[in-house]
Scaffold this motif. Sequence first.
Motif, PDB file in Angstrom:
ATOM      1  N   ARG A 111      19.010  11.960 -18.623  1.00 53.36           N
ATOM      2  CA  ARG A 111      19.595  12.872 -17.628  1.00 53.36           C
ATOM      3  C   ARG A 111      18.517  13.512 -16.784  1.00 53.36           C
ATOM      4  O   ARG A 111      17.533  14.047 -17.324  1.00 53.36           O
ATOM      5  N   LEU A 112      18.715  13.446 -15.465  1.00 57.01           N
ATOM      6  CA  LEU A 112      17.881  14.193 -14.533  1.00 57.01           C
ATOM      7  C   LEU A 112      18.661  15.455 -14.177  1.00 57.01           C
ATOM      8  O   LEU A 112      19.757  15.383 -13.628  1.00 57.01           O
ATOM      9  N   LEU A 113      18.106  16.605 -14.484  1.00 55.32           N
ATOM     10  CA  LEU A 113      18.854  17.848 -14.342  1.00 55.32           C
ATOM     11  C   LEU A 113      18.930  18.314 -12.894  1.00 55.32           C
ATOM     12  O   LEU A 113      19.965  18.776 -12.425  1.00 55.32           O
ATOM     13  N   SER A 114      17.809  18.208 -12.174  1.00 58.70           N
ATOM     14  CA  SER A 114      17.729  18.616 -10.779  1.00 58.70           C
ATOM     15  C   SER A 114      16.681  17.726 -10.130  1.00 58.70           C
ATOM     16  O   SER A 114      15.485  17.998 -10.229  1.00 58.70           O
ATOM     17  N   ALA A 115      17.132  16.655  -9.506  1.00 61.40           N
ATOM     18  CA  ALA A 115      16.221  15.612  -9.042  1.00 61.40           C
ATOM     19  C   ALA A 115      15.217  16.135  -8.020  1.00 61.40           C
ATOM     20  O   ALA A 115      15.545  16.970  -7.157  1.00 61.40           O
ATOM     21  N   ALA A 116      13.981  15.607  -8.133  1.00 60.81           N
ATOM     22  CA  ALA A 116      12.909  15.945  -7.200  1.00 60.81           C
ATOM     23  C   ALA A 116      12.306  14.652  -6.664  1.00 60.81           C
ATOM     24  O   ALA A 116      12.341  13.619  -7.353  1.00 60.81           O
ATOM     25  N   PRO A 117      11.736  14.680  -5.462  1.00 59.50           N
ATOM     26  CA  PRO A 117      11.119  13.459  -4.907  1.00 59.50           C
ATOM     27  C   PRO A 117      10.079  12.839  -5.844  1.00 59.50           C
ATOM     28  O   PRO A 117       9.899  11.613  -5.842  1.00 59.50           O
ATOM     29  N   SER A 118       9.418  13.662  -6.660  1.00 59.99           N
ATOM     30  CA  SER A 118       8.413  13.137  -7.597  1.00 59.99           C
ATOM     31  C   SER A 118       9.035  12.268  -8.694  1.00 59.99           C
ATOM     32  O   SER A 118       8.316  11.570  -9.422  1.00 59.99           O
ATOM     33  N   GLN A 119      10.343  12.287  -8.811  1.00 64.72           N
ATOM     34  CA  GLN A 119      11.030  11.464  -9.804  1.00 64.72           C
ATOM     35  C   GLN A 119      11.477  10.114  -9.221  1.00 64.72           C
ATOM     36  O   GLN A 119      12.108   9.318  -9.934  1.00 64.72           O
ATOM     37  N   THR A 120      11.129   9.861  -7.977  1.00 70.52           N
ATOM     38  CA  THR A 120      11.340   8.533  -7.413  1.00 70.52           C
ATOM     39  C   THR A 120      10.487   7.544  -8.196  1.00 70.52           C
ATOM     40  O   THR A 120       9.271   7.697  -8.280  1.00 70.52           O
ATOM     41  N   SER A 121      11.126   6.550  -8.779  1.00 76.48           N
ATOM     42  CA  SER A 121      10.416   5.647  -9.672  1.00 76.48           C
ATOM     43  C   SER A 121      11.372   4.546 -10.118  1.00 76.48           C
ATOM     44  O   SER A 121      12.544   4.523  -9.735  1.00 76.48           O
ATOM     45  N   VAL A 122      10.856   3.631 -10.907  1.00 78.15           N
ATOM     46  CA  VAL A 122      11.697   2.655 -11.599  1.00 78.15           C
ATOM     47  C   VAL A 122      11.706   3.038 -13.076  1.00 78.15           C
ATOM     48  O   VAL A 122      10.643   3.243 -13.671  1.00 78.15           O
ATOM     49  N   TYR A 123      12.903   3.130 -13.633  1.00 75.66           N
ATOM     50  CA  TYR A 123      13.062   3.594 -15.001  1.00 75.66           C
ATOM     51  C   TYR A 123      13.476   2.431 -15.898  1.00 75.66           C
ATOM     52  O   TYR A 123      14.421   1.703 -15.601  1.00 75.66           O
ATOM     53  N   PHE A 124      12.766   2.298 -17.011  1.00 77.19           N
ATOM     54  CA  PHE A 124      13.056   1.252 -17.976  1.00 77.19           C
ATOM     55  C   PHE A 124      13.413   1.863 -19.320  1.00 77.19           C
ATOM     56  O   PHE A 124      12.744   2.772 -19.800  1.00 77.19           O
ATOM     57  N   CYS A 125      14.449   1.313 -19.909  1.00 80.86           N
ATOM     58  CA  CYS A 125      14.840   1.643 -21.261  1.00 80.86           C
ATOM     59  C   CYS A 125      14.371   0.523 -22.172  1.00 80.86           C
ATOM     60  O   CYS A 125      14.339  -0.655 -21.753  1.00 80.86           O
ATOM     61  N   ALA A 126      14.002   0.847 -23.397  1.00 79.50           N
ATOM     62  CA  ALA A 126      13.540  -0.174 -24.340  1.00 79.50           C
ATOM     63  C   ALA A 126      14.051   0.151 -25.734  1.00 79.50           C
ATOM     64  O   ALA A 126      14.338   1.312 -26.053  1.00 79.50           O
ATOM     65  N   SER A 127      14.134  -0.869 -26.567  1.00 79.61           N
ATOM     66  CA  SER A 127      14.555  -0.655 -27.955  1.00 79.61           C
ATOM     67  C   SER A 127      13.776  -1.568 -28.877  1.00 79.61           C
ATOM     68  O   SER A 127      13.247  -2.611 -28.464  1.00 79.61           O
ATOM     69  N   SER A 128      13.697  -1.155 -30.142  1.00 76.88           N
ATOM     70  CA  SER A 128      13.039  -2.000 -31.143  1.00 76.88           C
ATOM     71  C   SER A 128      13.511  -1.578 -32.524  1.00 76.88           C
ATOM     72  O   SER A 128      14.143  -0.529 -32.704  1.00 76.88           O
ATOM     73  N   ARG A 129      13.171  -2.384 -33.495  1.00 72.01           N
ATOM     74  CA  ARG A 129      13.397  -1.980 -34.883  1.00 72.01           C
ATOM     75  C   ARG A 129      12.468  -0.814 -35.194  1.00 72.01           C
ATOM     76  O   ARG A 129      11.445  -0.618 -34.524  1.00 72.01           O
ATOM     77  N   TYR A 130      12.811  -0.097 -36.242  1.00 76.28           N
ATOM     78  CA  TYR A 130      11.992   1.017 -36.703  1.00 76.28           C
ATOM     79  C   TYR A 130      11.594   0.689 -38.126  1.00 76.28           C
ATOM     80  O   TYR A 130      12.398   0.782 -39.033  1.00 76.28           O
ATOM     81  N   MET A 159      14.711   3.710 -29.678  1.00 69.73           N
ATOM     82  CA  MET A 159      14.947   3.529 -28.248  1.00 69.73           C
ATOM     83  C   MET A 159      14.049   4.478 -27.474  1.00 69.73           C
ATOM     84  O   MET A 159      13.664   5.542 -27.977  1.00 69.73           O
ATOM     85  N   SER A 160      13.721   4.082 -26.245  1.00 70.77           N
ATOM     86  CA  SER A 160      12.787   4.886 -25.457  1.00 70.77           C
ATOM     87  C   SER A 160      13.043   4.699 -23.975  1.00 70.77           C
ATOM     88  O   SER A 160      13.672   3.716 -23.564  1.00 70.77           O
ATOM     89  N   TRP A 161      12.539   5.643 -23.185  1.00 70.75           N
ATOM     90  CA  TRP A 161      12.603   5.587 -21.736  1.00 70.75           C
ATOM     91  C   TRP A 161      11.188   5.656 -21.173  1.00 70.75           C
ATOM     92  O   TRP A 161      10.370   6.497 -21.596  1.00 70.75           O
TER      93      TRP A 161
END
Lengths: 115, 116
Positions: free
Chosen positions: B77-96, B32-34
């Motif tokens: 987890r975002l520990l202390s959010a900053a404006p530079s973390q404004t974005s779209v976040y995608f999670c993904a998974s695959s076999r290993y 899995m990945s972000w």
Amino acid sequence: GDSVTQMEGPVTLSEEAFLTINCTYTATGYPSLFWYVQYPGEGLQLLLKATKADDKGSNKGFEATYRKETTSFHLEKGSVQVSDSAVYFCALSPPYFQGAQKLVFGQGTRLTINP
Amino acid sequence: NAGVTQTPKFQVLKTGQSMTLQCAQDMNHEYMSWYRQDPGMGLRLIHYSVGAGITDQGEVPNGYNVSRSTTEDFPLRLLSAAPSQTSVYFCASSRYSGTGGRETQYFGPGTRLLVL
């Protein structure tokens, strides 16, 4: 380091036109190559892939051939439809990650097809 | 079979706040990945995991933490959010599979984050 360069967009075509989206890469060894598509408001979906030189990936009328000599993986479709309007991403996965997959993406090309 | 699911779909945070983006998959995938997606930059890898209890950093890990206590879940987890973390976040998974990155990754629908 590894990188992917895609044709700059946006690209606008008429329905039934021929599509080419260029993609070149820089990588160590023999990466796997992918095209992903992102429809409006959705996540990425795999469109096609090729895992070794001269392989051709194909799906839904789209094709791309892994060209090691030109380090390219251009996406083509003979006759586009309005439903093909989306953002297309070229990506590579380095072979040295030993099973873990670190996708390196190009910047994406927005494609709009007009009826 | 729901595939990869992400919550929330959209979130607004103030600078300094913390939050957790949830990701789950029901395909029994080991990997899995972000990623984060920013205009004109494609997607960039934040963190990844090759199995429960194993995580590692990607290309842009600063400001983010992950853990993997089960095969199904991989929260970011975002520990202390900053404006530079404004974005779209995608999670993904695959076999290993040990075959050097040839597996197809399956992406979730994304979380749009705005940090003010």
